[in-house]
Design an enzyme around this catalytic site. Structure first.
Site, PDB file in Angstrom:
ATOM      1  N   TRP A  21       0.469  -1.169   0.299  1.00 55.31           N
ATOM      2  CA  TRP A  21      -0.156   0.093  -0.058  1.00 55.31           C
ATOM      3  C   TRP A  21       0.825   1.177   0.276  1.00 55.31           C
ATOM      4  O   TRP A  21       1.891   1.529   0.980  1.00 55.31           O
ATOM      5  CB  TRP A  21      -0.776   0.316   1.656  1.00 55.31           C
ATOM      6  N   GLN A  27       5.163   5.673  -4.499  1.00 54.09           N
ATOM      7  CA  GLN A  27       6.485   6.202  -3.865  1.00 54.09           C
ATOM      8  C   GLN A  27       6.985   6.593  -3.870  1.00 54.09           C
ATOM      9  O   GLN A  27       7.960   7.189  -3.837  1.00 54.09           O
ATOM     10  CB  GLN A  27       5.744   6.267  -2.323  1.00 54.09           C
ATOM     11  N   ASP A  49       0.959  -9.306   0.289  1.00 50.21           N
ATOM     12  CA  ASP A  49      -0.539  -8.439   0.237  1.00 50.21           C
ATOM     13  C   ASP A  49      -0.503  -7.317  -0.657  1.00 50.21           C
ATOM     14  O   ASP A  49       0.125  -6.203  -0.263  1.00 50.21           O
ATOM     15  CB  ASP A  49      -1.074  -7.989   1.765  1.00 50.21           C
ATOM     16  N   TYR A  54      -4.830   0.135  -4.751  1.00 49.82           N
ATOM     17  CA  TYR A  54      -4.044   0.637  -4.649  1.00 49.82           C
ATOM     18  C   TYR A  54      -3.097   1.233  -6.160  1.00 49.82           C
ATOM     19  O   TYR A  54      -2.729   0.379  -7.010  1.00 49.82           O
ATOM     20  CB  TYR A  54      -2.262   0.024  -4.282  1.00 49.82           C
ATOM     21  N   ALA A 209       1.712   1.225  13.499  1.00 47.01           N
ATOM     22  CA  ALA A 209       0.859   2.395  13.679  1.00 47.01           C
ATOM     23  C   ALA A 209       2.107   3.716  12.333  1.00 47.01           C
ATOM     24  O   ALA A 209       1.911   4.504  13.106  1.00 47.01           O
ATOM     25  CB  ALA A 209       1.126   3.212  14.722  1.00 47.01           C
ATOM     26  N   LYS A 216      11.447   7.098  14.973  1.00 50.61           N
ATOM     27  CA  LYS A 216      11.477   8.295  14.805  1.00 50.61           C
ATOM     28  C   LYS A 216      11.402   9.537  14.458  1.00 50.61           C
ATOM     29  O   LYS A 216      11.758  10.168  13.785  1.00 50.61           O
ATOM     30  CB  LYS A 216      11.980   7.085  13.037  1.00 50.61           C
ATOM     31  N   GLY A 284       5.534  -3.056   5.208  1.00 50.47           N
ATOM     32  CA  GLY A 284       5.457  -2.273   4.080  1.00 50.47           C
ATOM     33  C   GLY A 284       7.180  -1.863   4.239  1.00 50.47           C
ATOM     34  O   GLY A 284       8.068  -1.815   5.366  1.00 50.47           O
TER      35      GLY A 284
END
Length: 332
Positions: A21, A27, A49, A54, A209, A216, A284
């Site tokens: 995703w 991106q 996945d 997407y 999350a 970071k 990801g």
């Protein structure tokens, strides 16, 4: 890499899955996407996945090309249907026309003749559930889909789907794909107990999350450049978590992670995998080293003392209960 059953089914999946995703087709460029997939494979990840929505289908295409040379029987490909894939009135939702057409399009983009797990990306309140489940069952009987699941459905919706499948003799769902991490635990009160009884496994997304649990983002400091918070598309999802209270409590987890020889990212993934109803945690990556770091959490088992210490450190910033309908924006 460690492997788990997908719910009560016989399908084994890697307990850490790779998801694309935002990244693939959007991106990052394709060469870097392929490098990330290669890193995932090198770390033993076999479960991948994606979804038809997407990057307007490009994510499926990129993933399909990245996996083209792999033995198909040694990997598991998950994709989803629900979000609009065209301007037409029937190019959305879980009506039979959209499901069957979207499945064919996903097979073509992925370059495969079957999908291991086909998931209803959200609940469709405008289509009879019997129609949706019959279309899924037809795809299973045709051999184009092996297993079916749902994503971000509530406990009553999952229970109803299981009841309809039982009454109609349809192939039953074996998975739910919810958002689940240390900060968002809304599946625990109702969804997890139901799914444990019914043999439905959780394939969770955003175990870190959206990067907040990697540490970071620092309290009182602007988001580092190149992170999701500064990305035009991804930033809208992470902003609400960037409060000084949340970020301070996350930093307080560093000593605990260090005591276990883990990065904060690895600690957050290991936490999700401590839930026995979780079949796999989706991670990801925009760089290969990120997936290498995340995959190293495989096999880590946190004990009761560590889990209690995490709860105490996070305190009241944890979201336990839904305050309204599941947000359509909480993709993937």
């Amino acid at each position: 890499m460690e492997f788990r059953h997908l719910g009560r089914s016989g399908l084994m999946v890697s307990e850490i899955a790779y998801g694309n995703w935002i990244t693939h087709g959007s991106q990052i460029d394709e060469d870097r996407a392929h490098a990330c997939v290669r890193a995932a494979l090198d770390m033993g990840i076999t479960t991948f996945d994606t979804a038809d929505a997407y990057a307007e289908g490009r994510a499926e295409e990129v993933l399909g090309r990245a996996l083209r040379t792999e033995r198909r029987d040694e990997i598991e490909i998950f994709t989803k249907v629900y979000w609009p894939t065209g301007a037409g009135r029937n190019n959305r939702g879980l009506n039979r026309k959209h499901i069957l057409r979207s499945a064919e399009d996903s097979l073509r983009r992925l370059g495969t003749d079957y999908i291991d797990l086909y998931q209803a990306h959200r609940h469709d309140y405008s289509t009879p559930l019997e129609e949706t489940l019959r279309a899924f069952d037809d795809l299973v009987r045709q051999g184009k889909v092996l297993y079916v699941g749902v994503s971000e459905w509530t406990a009553p919706e999952i229970a109803e789907a299981l009841g309809v499948a039982r009454d109609m003799g349809f192939d039953r769902i074996v998975s739910n794909q919810p958002q689940y991490n240390m900060l968002r635990r809304v599946i625990e009160p109702e969804i997890v107990p139901l799914c444990e009884r019914e043999g439905v496994g959780q394939v969770v997304f955003q175990p870190m999350a959206m990067g907040v649990l990697t540490g970071k983002y620092l309290p009182g400091a602007p988001p580092p450049s190149g992170t999701r918070a500064t990305d035009p598309e991804g930033g809208q999802y992470v902003t609400r978590l960037l409060t000084d209270e949340i970020l301070t409590r996350v930093q307080n987890l560093r000593p605990l992670a260090a005591d276990h020889g883990l990065t904060l990212a690895q600690l957050s993934i290991a936490w999700t995998l401590a839930n026995p109803n979780v079949s796999s945690a989706i991670v990801g990556a925009s760089r290969p080293e990120q997936i290498t770091d995340s995959a190293a959490a495989a096999g880590v088992r946190l004990g009761p003392d560590a889990l209690k210490a995490i709860d105490e450190s996070l305190g009241n910033v944890v979201e336990h209960h839904l305050t309204g309908p599941l947000s359509p924006q909480s993709r993937p």
